[in-house]
Enzyme design. Structure first.
Site, PDB file in Angstrom:
ATOM      1  N   TYR A 144      12.418   4.175   7.649  1.00 48.46           N
ATOM      2  CA  TYR A 144      12.097   3.032   6.586  1.00 48.46           C
ATOM      3  C   TYR A 144      11.069   3.391   5.599  1.00 48.46           C
ATOM      4  O   TYR A 144      10.106   4.104   6.073  1.00 48.46           O
ATOM      5  CB  TYR A 144      11.504   2.064   7.596  1.00 48.46           C
ATOM      6  N   ASP A 239       6.999  10.860   3.353  1.00 43.28           N
ATOM      7  CA  ASP A 239       6.431   9.302   3.541  1.00 43.28           C
ATOM      8  C   ASP A 239       5.719   9.324   4.496  1.00 43.28           C
ATOM      9  O   ASP A 239       5.997   9.153   5.770  1.00 43.28           O
ATOM     10  CB  ASP A 239       7.814   8.470   3.679  1.00 43.28           C
ATOM     11  N   LYS A 267      -1.341   2.108   5.008  1.00 41.99           N
ATOM     12  CA  LYS A 267      -2.241   1.915   6.468  1.00 41.99           C
ATOM     13  C   LYS A 267      -3.549   2.417   6.614  1.00 41.99           C
ATOM     14  O   LYS A 267      -4.462   2.073   5.949  1.00 41.99           O
ATOM     15  CB  LYS A 267      -1.024   2.291   7.397  1.00 41.99           C
TER      16      LYS A 267
HETATM   17  P1  KE4 Z   1       4.404  -1.604   3.304  1.00 39.35           P
HETATM   18  O1  KE4 Z   1       4.943  -2.004   2.125  1.00 39.35           O
HETATM   19  O2  KE4 Z   1       4.780  -2.435   4.707  1.00 39.35           O
HETATM   20  O3  KE4 Z   1       2.827  -1.278   3.284  1.00 39.35           O
HETATM   21  O4  KE4 Z   1       4.812  -0.065   3.739  1.00 39.35           O
HETATM   22  C1  KE4 Z   1       6.098   0.056   3.961  1.00 39.35           C
HETATM   23  C2  KE4 Z   1       6.384   1.512   4.717  1.00 39.35           C
HETATM   24  C3  KE4 Z   1       6.637   2.613   3.980  1.00 39.35           C
HETATM   25  N1  KE4 Z   1       6.848   3.802   4.880  1.00 39.35           N
HETATM   26  C4  KE4 Z   1       6.717   3.522   6.203  1.00 39.35           C
HETATM   27  C5  KE4 Z   1       6.989   5.076   6.769  1.00 39.35           C
HETATM   28  C6  KE4 Z   1       6.385   2.741   6.920  1.00 39.35           C
HETATM   29  O5  KE4 Z   1       6.315   2.598   8.100  1.00 39.35           O
HETATM   30  C7  KE4 Z   1       6.300   1.301   5.975  1.00 39.35           C
HETATM   31  C8  KE4 Z   1       6.092   0.132   6.905  1.00 39.35           C
HETATM   32  N2  KE4 Z   1       5.942   0.028   8.355  1.00 39.35           N
HETATM   33  C9  KE4 Z   1       6.181  -1.020   8.984  1.00 39.35           C
HETATM   34  C10 KE4 Z   1       6.189  -0.917  10.420  1.00 39.35           C
HETATM   35  N3  KE4 Z   1       7.230  -0.190  10.631  1.00 39.35           N
HETATM   36  C11 KE4 Z   1       5.325  -2.222   8.489  1.00 39.35           C
HETATM   37  C12 KE4 Z   1       5.286  -3.614   9.175  1.00 39.35           C
HETATM   38  C13 KE4 Z   1       5.758  -4.632   8.726  1.00 39.35           C
HETATM   39  O6  KE4 Z   1       7.063  -4.522   7.947  1.00 39.35           O
HETATM   40  O7  KE4 Z   1       5.395  -5.722   8.737  1.00 39.35           O
END
Ligand code: KE4
Length: 420
Positions: A144, A239, A267
């Protein structure tokens, strides 16, 4: 647990936000529950609206590697806010944060601060396309990378054709340049390069996958990706939104010893505030406006309060030299107890996932063999015993430096009493 107040708040929230939440996974639909509303958090604990206390292994999905309410981070944000919240102009904090990032991740020769992981990935992909003049990108099933249109995909008629949207509202044309490969499967990548070779702008990968549950790269996989992308003039994007400053101070690229052309961070880098980063080779990043023709912008990008949280957090991580070994020891203790109790667990450092399948989980297909109902049952058992984990099989458990030996030991005792 009495969760009456959370249930009342959830009803009210559901009248305002889709599913009562501002991010889908929080709705706890995957585990058949309704979400807890958290009032406050301290160290490795979170406390809900009904006053129930839990040991937190979600850590806000990764940012809180130092635990909740770290005094130095809170104070840094307060100090910054005393000078104003946002200027929409340059400030010295941006330089200080960039220096810390580059000191620890030297492959990020030039970088740009943005507001979310999604924005970082979307921008990195655009820069890779702008720099190479190519359109296609390769991503991996089960990884993701945020919710930008071109990355919300699933396999279409096969892995050798453009992917199809995995969300309503994404026109087919937005995903036809996204190709899907299988994580840890070199042949699936070779097949795509054989067919599309020099049309591929970038390969984007979670260097240690954590969005299908934790799935480490098999030995040589990242080195293979590095080699095949170099051979084709393709940009390799790591990523590291989850793994950055999580697996080591230099992220996964230092942990595994493979250097990408571009990296995205999120994060931890924001210390718990909305801040993410994309960057990489200077020649690529010099294509980004105002130097080059790849456009990317943001009103609150490099926000002073968020930047001050990132500087404080990374500063603590840089000075806490034993921290990563201690996180690994805590993870190993949980992993040992889980394995000895008959659970199927994948772990890398302070990231781990329990899978309810007999199969060894090495990619998305094997991850999907996990029994999500059994996961939901385990989730509820842990919650009832004051242990708060991800409300989805396909996420990770996160450990922080605030997780005390006593709380890790308590968690182990709770795990030992569970009958799968
Ligand atoms: P954000 O747009 O949520 O800040 O980041 C997206 C993203 C990009 N790349 C990786 C590897 C990620 O894990 C994420 C977001 N992770 C999720 C949890 N697996 C965020 C939690 C959520 O969607 O509420």
């Amino acid at each position: 647990m009495n969760t009456k107040k959370s249930e009342e708040l959830y009803q009210r929230a559901s009248g305002f936000m889709p599913g009562g939440v501002n991010s889908p996974v929080r709705a706890c639909k995957n585990v058949g529950k309704t979400p807890l509303f958290i009032e406050r958090a301290e160290g490795d604990k979170i406390i809900d609206a009904d006053g129930n206390e839990y040991i937190d292994y979600v850590c806000s999905w990764g940012p809180n590697i130092l635990g909740h309410g770290k005094k130095e981070i809170i104070q840094a944000v307060k100090n910054s806010c005393d000078n104003g919240l946002t200027f929409g102009a340059c400030h010295r904090g941006e330089i200080a944060l960039a220096e810390i990032i580059q000191r620890n991740i030297p492959s990020m020769e030039m970088l740009r601060l943005v507001n979310s992981g999604t924005e970082a990935v979307m921008s990195a992909v655009r820069a890779a396309r702008g720099y190479t003049g190519r359109d296609k990108i390769v991503k991996f099933e089960g990884c993701y990378h945020g919710h930008s249109d071109g990355l919300l995909v699933r396999a279409g008629s096969g892995l050798l054709t453009g992917a199809i949207p995995d969300s309503a509202g994404v026109p087919k044309g937005y995903t036809e340049n996204t190709l899907l490969a299988v994580y840890n499967n070199e042949q699936s990548v070779e097949d795509l390069f054989e067919k599309y070779g020099n049309e591929i702008a970038a390969v984007i990968v979670e260097p240690c996958a954590a969005n299908m549950g934790v799935v480490p790269p098999k030995k040589g996989f990242l080195e293979f990706l590095r080699k095949i992308t170099e051979q084709h003039g393709t940009i390799l994007i790591f990523d590291e939104v989850i793994t950055g400053f999580r697996l080591s101070l230099g992220g996964a690229q230092k942990y595994y010893g493979v250097t990408p052309d571009m990296t995205t961070l999120g994060k931890i880098v924001g210390g718990g505030m909305p801040l993410a980063v994309y960057g990489g080779k200077r020649e690529i990043m010099e294509c980004v406006a105002p130097l080059g023709s790849v456009y990317q912008a943001g009103t609150l990008s490099g926000n002073p309060a968020a930047v001050s949280a990132g500087i404080a957090a990374l500063g603590i991580l840089e000075s806490a030299t034993e921290l990563y070994e201690q996180l690994d020891e805590k993870g190993a203790k949980l992993e040992k107890t889980l394995a000895e109790s008959g659970f199927n667990v994948n772990r890398v450092g302070s990231l781990l996932t329990v899978f309810f399948t007999e199969r060894s989980v090495t990619d998305y297909d094997t991850a999907k063999t996990s029994d999500t109902n059994k996961y939901a049952k385990f989730y509820s058992y842990l919650l009832e015993n004051g242990v708060y984990t991800a409300p989805s099989q396909f996420e990770a458990m996160f450990i922080s430096s605030a997780h005390s030996d006593e709380d890790i030991e308590y968690t182990c005792q709770v795990i030992k009493q569970y009958r799968i």
